[in-house]
Design a protein around this motif. Structure first.
Motif: not given
Length: 223
Positions: A156-177
């Motif tokens: 088993s493993a525990y991982v911090d959600r914050a560490a495993a979540t992409l920053p909002a600006d990176i998410q926007e750059r990946i998915t932006r139309k």
């Protein structure tokens, strides 16, 4: 145990947990280009660590006598199989559980016997950084007169959600139309070093394998 170069490693098994974050545009499938209203990348990403068995650590061979490497001296051969992940990503600490079977054969169908084998569970971030490592034991039971034995264990493993979540600006750059004529319309955002680095930092894996001695690992590599 011999060190493993994780960035170049190959996996015997790779299984991902349940998706915890979805970024969907139109009806495009994951990681495909979506042309509705412009060009964008549709992706599904999970905060759950991927589960993997690194090459050369998914099986183990015991010899009798222990110093021999003759084929006739093989005592027990065991392998990790049926790796099943179960992820709980409802809290700030994402919990990934990996259950697995160990199947083995022994040389002689003698009396009932139990063989205990060590295994490891390592949490890796970004393909290189070891966040945590735990050791465990799995007991294999051979019934009287049987050459096949089995055991079952968990990691088993525990991982911090914050560490495993992409920053909002990176998410926007990946998915932006992107529309034709845009300066970056033809640029794959995942080809950008800063985007690629952010995705790598937010990627976690739970690696499971036998805790081999140096000699056992070298034997697996040479085979």
């Amino acid at each position: 145990m011999m060190s493993i170069s994780f960035p170049s490693r190959k996996f015997l098994t790779v299984l991902c947990g349940t998706a915890a974050m979805a970024m969907v545009a139109g009806c495009a499938k994951d990681n495909e280009i979506d042309l509705a209203g412009g060009v964008g990348i549709t992706s599904t990403r999970s905060a759950c660590p991927a589960v993997a068995v690194p090459l050369h650590t998914g099986d183990i061979t015991l010899f009798d006598p222990a110093t021999s490497r003759d084929a006739r001296a093989v005592d027990v051969v065991a392998a990790i199989t049926n790796v099943t992940p179960a992820c709980n990503d409802a809290a700030e600490k994402v919990y990934q559980l990996a259950s697995f079977d160990v199947v083995a054969t022994r040389r002689d169908a003698g009396p009932a016997r139990t063989v205990t084998l060590p295994y490891y569970a390592t949490v890796l971030q970004g393909g290189t950084a070891v966040v945590a490592k735990r050791l465990g034991n799995v007991a294999l039971t051979f019934a009287e007169g049987q050459v096949r034995g089995t055991g079952r264990a968990q990691a088993s493993a525990y991982v911090d959600r914050a560490a495993a979540t992409l920053p909002a600006d990176i998410q926007e750059r990946i998915t932006r139309k992107r529309k034709a004529g845009d300066q970056d319309a033809a640029v794959d955002p995942l080809s950008l070093p800063e985007v690629r680095a952010a995705v790598q930092r937010a990627s976690f894996e739970l690696l499971v394998g036998f805790q081999l001695t140096q000699e056992q690992l070298e034997y697996n590599v040479r085979r």
